[in-house]
Enzyme design. Structure first.
Site, PDB file in Angstrom:
ATOM      1  N   ASN A  77       0.957  -1.225   0.145  1.00 32.06           N
ATOM      2  CA  ASN A  77       0.167   0.130  -0.095  1.00 32.06           C
ATOM      3  C   ASN A  77       0.822   1.202   0.250  1.00 32.06           C
ATOM      4  OD1 ASN A  77       0.700  -0.911   2.778  1.00 32.06           O
ATOM      5  ND2 ASN A  77      -0.918   0.487   3.519  1.00 32.06           N
ATOM      6  N   VAL A  78       0.485   2.394  -0.660  1.00 32.66           N
ATOM      7  CA  VAL A  78       1.007   3.589  -0.774  1.00 32.66           C
ATOM      8  C   VAL A  78       0.101   4.427  -0.531  1.00 32.66           C
ATOM      9  CG1 VAL A  78       2.513   5.011  -2.318  1.00 32.66           C
ATOM     10  CG2 VAL A  78       2.429   2.721  -2.720  1.00 32.66           C
ATOM     11  N   GLU A  79       0.406   5.340   0.735  1.00 34.31           N
ATOM     12  CA  GLU A  79      -0.509   6.404   1.161  1.00 34.31           C
ATOM     13  C   GLU A  79      -0.092   7.659   0.687  1.00 34.31           C
ATOM     14  OE1 GLU A  79      -0.859   5.629   5.516  1.00 34.31           O
ATOM     15  OE2 GLU A  79      -1.995   3.988   5.099  1.00 34.31           O
TER      16      GLU A  79
ATOM     17  N   CYS B  37      -4.148   0.672  -2.516  1.00 37.09           N
ATOM     18  CA  CYS B  37      -4.082  -0.520  -1.745  1.00 37.09           C
ATOM     19  C   CYS B  37      -3.099  -1.458  -2.241  1.00 37.09           C
ATOM     20  CB  CYS B  37      -5.546  -1.311  -1.738  1.00 37.09           C
ATOM     21  SG  CYS B  37      -6.604  -0.595  -0.712  1.00 37.09           S
TER      22      CYS B  37
ATOM     23  N   GLU C 221      -3.162  -4.581  -3.088  1.00 37.98           N
ATOM     24  CA  GLU C 221      -3.702  -5.592  -4.074  1.00 37.98           C
ATOM     25  C   GLU C 221      -3.677  -4.852  -5.345  1.00 37.98           C
ATOM     26  OE1 GLU C 221      -4.943  -4.790  -1.173  1.00 37.98           O
ATOM     27  OE2 GLU C 221      -6.413  -6.184  -0.366  1.00 37.98           O
TER      28      GLU C 221
ATOM     29  N   CYS D 104     -10.969  -3.657  -4.024  1.00 39.69           N
ATOM     30  CA  CYS D 104     -10.036  -4.678  -4.332  1.00 39.69           C
ATOM     31  C   CYS D 104     -10.615  -5.995  -4.738  1.00 39.69           C
ATOM     32  CB  CYS D 104      -8.730  -4.771  -3.215  1.00 39.69           C
ATOM     33  SG  CYS D 104      -7.558  -3.617  -3.076  1.00 39.69           S
TER      34      CYS D 104
HETATM   35  N1  THU Z   1      -5.263  -1.739   2.613  1.00 44.84           N
HETATM   36  C1  THU Z   1      -4.946  -2.171   1.481  1.00 44.84           C
HETATM   37  O1  THU Z   1      -3.531  -2.044   1.103  1.00 44.84           O
HETATM   38  N2  THU Z   1      -5.512  -3.226   1.278  1.00 44.84           N
HETATM   39  C2  THU Z   1      -6.943  -3.458   1.704  1.00 44.84           C
HETATM   40  O2  THU Z   1      -7.584  -4.329   1.159  1.00 44.84           O
HETATM   41  C3  THU Z   1      -7.451  -2.538   2.685  1.00 44.84           C
HETATM   42  C4  THU Z   1      -6.562  -1.348   2.916  1.00 44.84           C
HETATM   43  C5  THU Z   1      -4.221  -0.312   3.051  1.00 44.84           C
HETATM   44  C6  THU Z   1      -5.027   1.093   2.731  1.00 44.84           C
HETATM   45  C7  THU Z   1      -4.331   2.223   3.895  1.00 44.84           C
HETATM   46  O3  THU Z   1      -3.130   2.441   3.437  1.00 44.84           O
HETATM   47  C8  THU Z   1      -4.194   1.027   4.669  1.00 44.84           C
HETATM   48  O4  THU Z   1      -4.494  -0.247   4.428  1.00 44.84           O
HETATM   49  C9  THU Z   1      -5.521   1.408   5.839  1.00 44.84           C
HETATM   50  O5  THU Z   1      -6.594   1.227   5.429  1.00 44.84           O
END
Ligand code: THU
Length: 129
Positions: free
Chosen positions: A44-46, A55, A57, A92
């Site tokens: 994940n990259v915020e 996300c 995935e 996702c």
């Molecule tokens: N996140 C994912 O990478 N995949 C998911 O299916 C659920 C949530 C990440 C998004 C965000 O960066 C962090 O988890 C918290 O929601």
């Protein structure tokens, strides 16, 4: 090379270490296996504008497409060091179905054993064109 679901989990754990999650501190890694035998990982990259976060995935699946992958998605493993049994979010799930209606989602339980779930079960009546 024949891939085990355990090896997909292992790759997803490595990918999760690269997560850029300074806001939620919640790291996620994913590893997608295609019929070709190729695997693609993502984390994940915020973003400081939270809604723009990506996300793990979807990053793994985007990497597959960007690399020219054309075969069917077989399975995707999803892990978080912050939570055992980290199930994919709704968006996702829809993304996973784009690459196969028969894909398996591989998750790790508390006791480290694996659960294999059909994407159809996680997202019935998926939107299709
Ligand atoms: N996140 C994912 O990478 N995949 C998911 O299916 C659920 C949530 C990440 C998004 C965000 O960066 C962090 O988890 C918290 O929601």
């Amino acid at each position: 090379m024949q891939r085990s679901y355990e090896s997909l989990i292992k790759e997803a754990k490595i990918a999760a270490q690269n997560a850029h999650a300074p806001y939620s501190k919640f790291k996620v890694g994913a590893c997608a296996l295609f019929e070709s035998g190729n695997i693609y990982t993502g984390c994940n990259v915020e973003n400081s504008s939270y809604g723009l976060s990506l996300c793990a995935e979807r990053n793994a699946l985007s990497s597959a497409v960007s690399a020219g992958e054309k075969s069917k998605l077989i399975a995707i493993a999803i892990v978080s060091p912050n939570m055992k049994f980290c199930t994919p979010c709704g968006a996702c799930r829809q993304w996973i179905t784009e690459f196969s209606k028969d894909a398996k989602v591989i998750l790790e339980k508390d006791d480290s054993s694996l659960t294999i779930i059909d994407i159809k079960e996680l997202l019935p009546y998926t939107f299709e064109l």
